[in-house]
Design a protein around this motif. Structure first.
Motif, PDB file in Angstrom:
ATOM      1  N   MET A 162       6.842   6.823   2.639  1.00 20.85           N
ATOM      2  CA  MET A 162       5.248   6.658   2.521  1.00 20.85           C
ATOM      3  C   MET A 162       4.684   6.193   1.478  1.00 20.85           C
ATOM      4  O   MET A 162       3.624   5.760   1.737  1.00 20.85           O
ATOM      5  CB  MET A 162       4.519   7.930   3.101  1.00 20.85           C
ATOM      6  CG  MET A 162       5.331   8.624   4.890  1.00 20.85           C
ATOM      7  SD  MET A 162       5.035   7.273   5.943  1.00 20.85           S
ATOM      8  CE  MET A 162       6.278   6.544   6.317  1.00 20.85           C
ATOM      9  N   GLY A 163       5.339   6.451   0.339  1.00 19.57           N
ATOM     10  CA  GLY A 163       4.704   6.144  -0.980  1.00 19.57           C
ATOM     11  C   GLY A 163       4.685   4.475  -1.165  1.00 19.57           C
ATOM     12  O   GLY A 163       4.490   4.025  -2.070  1.00 19.57           O
ATOM     13  N   ILE A 164       5.522   3.858  -0.275  1.00 18.13           N
ATOM     14  CA  ILE A 164       5.719   2.392  -0.510  1.00 18.13           C
ATOM     15  C   ILE A 164       4.416   1.635  -0.502  1.00 18.13           C
ATOM     16  O   ILE A 164       4.254   0.579  -1.367  1.00 18.13           O
ATOM     17  CB  ILE A 164       6.820   1.842   0.551  1.00 18.13           C
ATOM     18  CG1 ILE A 164       8.174   2.330   0.284  1.00 18.13           C
ATOM     19  CG2 ILE A 164       6.721   0.353   0.368  1.00 18.13           C
ATOM     20  CD1 ILE A 164       9.410   1.824   1.183  1.00 18.13           C
ATOM     21  N   LEU A 184      -1.160   7.150   4.925  1.00 17.49           N
ATOM     22  CA  LEU A 184       0.216   7.371   4.451  1.00 17.49           C
ATOM     23  C   LEU A 184       0.546   8.565   3.593  1.00 17.49           C
ATOM     24  O   LEU A 184       1.688   9.242   3.772  1.00 17.49           O
ATOM     25  CB  LEU A 184       0.768   5.932   4.015  1.00 17.49           C
ATOM     26  CG  LEU A 184       0.672   4.818   4.767  1.00 17.49           C
ATOM     27  CD1 LEU A 184       1.253   3.697   4.132  1.00 17.49           C
ATOM     28  CD2 LEU A 184       1.644   5.013   6.265  1.00 17.49           C
ATOM     29  N   ALA A 185      -0.517   8.878   2.677  1.00 17.42           N
ATOM     30  CA  ALA A 185      -0.392  10.002   1.841  1.00 17.42           C
ATOM     31  C   ALA A 185      -0.414  11.323   2.870  1.00 17.42           C
ATOM     32  O   ALA A 185       0.319  12.199   2.584  1.00 17.42           O
ATOM     33  CB  ALA A 185      -1.256   9.796   0.945  1.00 17.42           C
ATOM     34  N   ILE A 186      -1.258  11.198   3.727  1.00 18.54           N
ATOM     35  CA  ILE A 186      -1.513  12.546   4.715  1.00 18.54           C
ATOM     36  C   ILE A 186      -0.030  12.615   5.592  1.00 18.54           C
ATOM     37  O   ILE A 186       0.366  13.630   5.661  1.00 18.54           O
ATOM     38  CB  ILE A 186      -2.707  12.130   5.624  1.00 18.54           C
ATOM     39  CG1 ILE A 186      -3.864  11.992   4.772  1.00 18.54           C
ATOM     40  CG2 ILE A 186      -2.564  13.427   6.735  1.00 18.54           C
ATOM     41  CD1 ILE A 186      -4.104  13.303   4.003  1.00 18.54           C
ATOM     42  N   THR A 199       6.228  -7.276  -5.764  1.00 14.96           N
ATOM     43  CA  THR A 199       7.368  -6.642  -5.210  1.00 14.96           C
ATOM     44  C   THR A 199       6.992  -5.104  -5.144  1.00 14.96           C
ATOM     45  O   THR A 199       6.328  -4.271  -5.735  1.00 14.96           O
ATOM     46  CB  THR A 199       8.664  -6.605  -6.113  1.00 14.96           C
ATOM     47  OG1 THR A 199       9.002  -7.930  -6.629  1.00 14.96           O
ATOM     48  CG2 THR A 199       9.748  -6.053  -5.773  1.00 14.96           C
ATOM     49  N   PRO A 200       7.135  -4.689  -3.511  1.00 16.85           N
ATOM     50  CA  PRO A 200       7.163  -3.093  -3.263  1.00 16.85           C
ATOM     51  C   PRO A 200       7.740  -2.256  -4.102  1.00 16.85           C
ATOM     52  O   PRO A 200       8.913  -2.621  -4.328  1.00 16.85           O
ATOM     53  CB  PRO A 200       7.289  -3.275  -1.729  1.00 16.85           C
ATOM     54  CG  PRO A 200       8.315  -4.371  -1.611  1.00 16.85           C
ATOM     55  CD  PRO A 200       7.951  -5.423  -2.624  1.00 16.85           C
ATOM     56  N   MET A 201       7.422  -0.907  -4.296  1.00 14.19           N
ATOM     57  CA  MET A 201       7.926  -0.160  -5.318  1.00 14.19           C
ATOM     58  C   MET A 201       9.004   0.813  -4.327  1.00 14.19           C
ATOM     59  O   MET A 201       8.380   1.899  -3.862  1.00 14.19           O
ATOM     60  CB  MET A 201       6.878   0.792  -5.750  1.00 14.19           C
ATOM     61  CG  MET A 201       5.999   0.157  -6.860  1.00 14.19           C
ATOM     62  SD  MET A 201       7.361  -0.284  -8.219  1.00 14.19           S
ATOM     63  CE  MET A 201       7.778   1.185  -8.731  1.00 14.19           C
ATOM     64  N   ILE A 202      10.171   0.009  -3.945  1.00 18.94           N
ATOM     65  CA  ILE A 202      10.871   0.806  -3.006  1.00 18.94           C
ATOM     66  C   ILE A 202      12.089   1.635  -3.810  1.00 18.94           C
ATOM     67  O   ILE A 202      12.738   2.399  -3.454  1.00 18.94           O
ATOM     68  CB  ILE A 202      11.588   0.066  -2.010  1.00 18.94           C
ATOM     69  CG1 ILE A 202      12.647  -1.227  -2.880  1.00 18.94           C
ATOM     70  CG2 ILE A 202      10.751  -1.019  -1.250  1.00 18.94           C
ATOM     71  CD1 ILE A 202      13.291  -1.846  -2.220  1.00 18.94           C
ATOM     72  N   ALA A 203      12.082   1.472  -5.223  1.00 16.04           N
ATOM     73  CA  ALA A 203      12.996   2.321  -6.009  1.00 16.04           C
ATOM     74  C   ALA A 203      13.021   3.747  -5.844  1.00 16.04           C
ATOM     75  O   ALA A 203      14.053   4.387  -5.642  1.00 16.04           O
ATOM     76  CB  ALA A 203      12.919   1.793  -7.611  1.00 16.04           C
ATOM     77  N   PRO A 204      11.951   4.179  -5.921  1.00 18.57           N
ATOM     78  CA  PRO A 204      11.666   5.656  -5.499  1.00 18.57           C
ATOM     79  C   PRO A 204      12.190   6.385  -4.242  1.00 18.57           C
ATOM     80  O   PRO A 204      12.927   7.331  -4.139  1.00 18.57           O
ATOM     81  CB  PRO A 204      10.388   5.972  -5.756  1.00 18.57           C
ATOM     82  CG  PRO A 204       9.636   4.904  -6.498  1.00 18.57           C
ATOM     83  CD  PRO A 204      10.337   3.745  -6.174  1.00 18.57           C
ATOM     84  N   VAL A 205      12.123   5.251  -3.404  1.00 14.03           N
ATOM     85  CA  VAL A 205      12.673   5.592  -1.877  1.00 14.03           C
ATOM     86  C   VAL A 205      14.058   5.509  -2.157  1.00 14.03           C
ATOM     87  O   VAL A 205      14.931   6.533  -1.559  1.00 14.03           O
ATOM     88  CB  VAL A 205      12.057   4.706  -0.869  1.00 14.03           C
ATOM     89  CG1 VAL A 205      12.415   4.783   0.346  1.00 14.03           C
ATOM     90  CG2 VAL A 205      10.603   4.603  -0.723  1.00 14.03           C
TER      91      VAL A 205
END
Length: 298
Positions: free
Chosen positions: A47-49, A62-64, A220-226
């Motif tokens: 959800m943080g993407i 999305l944060a909710i 670029t979307p931040m998908i590394a944390p996911v």
């Protein structure tokens, strides 16, 4: 006497059947609960993407959603912690395997049920007393309700068979079946371990690429944390399943049972038979003891 085509779980005593059913149910609950919790955590991270803000308050929907997913994960973890299906799984499996070992020893006249000078009623009471001892080791364990006999009809019939019949049935239905089961499980766990290891390497490489792209390209979307969360979930899943350890333990068990089978085939007297069957059952118990120790930790 004609030997049965096969010996099934229904031929085992009531204690085995009740513990086996309790163990299987608890295992399914533990595995499903663990899988569900890890899935919730990965989705929460996903959800943080992106950001999706709505309304005058400019709330990120999305944060909710992520918050709700974390709460659900906490609730699932709390339920697993309180109910401890993993402990029920391990304890019930210990009871089931111990009862099964005693059942086979009784049925084929192994120690401590081999003395020909002791009458059958006394032997039956000795077996029931051993079942009670096993049950008392786990006083808080809730077993499944199974309507079966503590000493099954098959156990009584097999015990009355002549020695060649008991020997044939034990070699085929106990040792060979157990060897086949261990061999299949060793291969399954080795394959699963390799699959998950390749998946980990692929995910870690994908995380490397995603992080590198994010460093040079602003869009670029931040998908590394996911991906990192997914890697952590896979590692946790591997820890729960212990494929590597199980593959090694089952392979060792196949070797031990092959040795026991060879010794049993060399037996020429019933006295030797009673001793060698006890040694074979110790080999089976040893594998289970190692499995149980690996699950319960140091």
């Amino acid at each position: 006497m004609t030997s049965p085509v096969s010996v099934t779980d229904d031929d085992m005593p009531q204690l085995f059947q009740a513990a086996d059913r309790a163990s299987t149910g608890a295992q399914e609950w533990f595995v499903r609960g663990t899988r569900f919790r890890l899935g919730l955590l990965v989705l929460a991270a996903a959800m943080g993407i992106a950001v999706w803000r709505v309304g005058a308050a400019d709330i990120d929907v999305l944060a909710i959603v992520s918050t709700v997913l974390f709460v659900l994960a906490i609730l699932v973890e709390g339920v697993l912690w309180k109910s401890r299906p993993d402990k029920t799984w391990y304890d019930a499996r210990a009871v089931a395997e111990s009862a099964k070992t005693l059942a086979w020893k009784f049925a084929v006249r192994s120690e401590p049920f081999s003395d020909p000078s002791v009458d059958e009623a006394t032997m039956a009471r000795r077996l029931l007393s051993r079942f009670d001892e096993i049950r008392r080791q786990f006083p808080d364990l809730e077993l499944a309700a199974v309507n079966a006999q503590s000493i099954s009809p098959w156990m009584k019939r097999q015990r009355q068979a002549d020695w060649p019949d008991r020997r044939s049935v034990y070699l085929r239905e106990r040792l060979q079946n157990q060897k086949n089961w261990y061999e299949g499980k060793a291969g399954y766990n080795r394959g699963r371990s390799n699959q998950w290891r390749f998946a980990l390497i692929a995910l870690e490489f994908l995380g490397f690429v995603a992080s590198l792209a994010a460093a040079f390209y602003e869009w670029t979307p931040m998908i590394a944390p996911v991906i990192a969360a997914l890697v952590a979930a896979v590692v946790a899943w591997l820890e729960a399943k212990q494929h590597d350890f199980n593959a090694r333990a089952y392979a060792a068990a196949v070797h031990d049972l092959a040795q026991a089978e060879a010794r049993l085939q060399l037996v020429r007297t019933e006295a030797e038979w009673a001793t060698e069957v006890e040694s074979a059952e110790e080999a089976i118990s040893r594998e289970h003891t190692l499995w149980l120790a690996s699950r319960n930790g140091p």
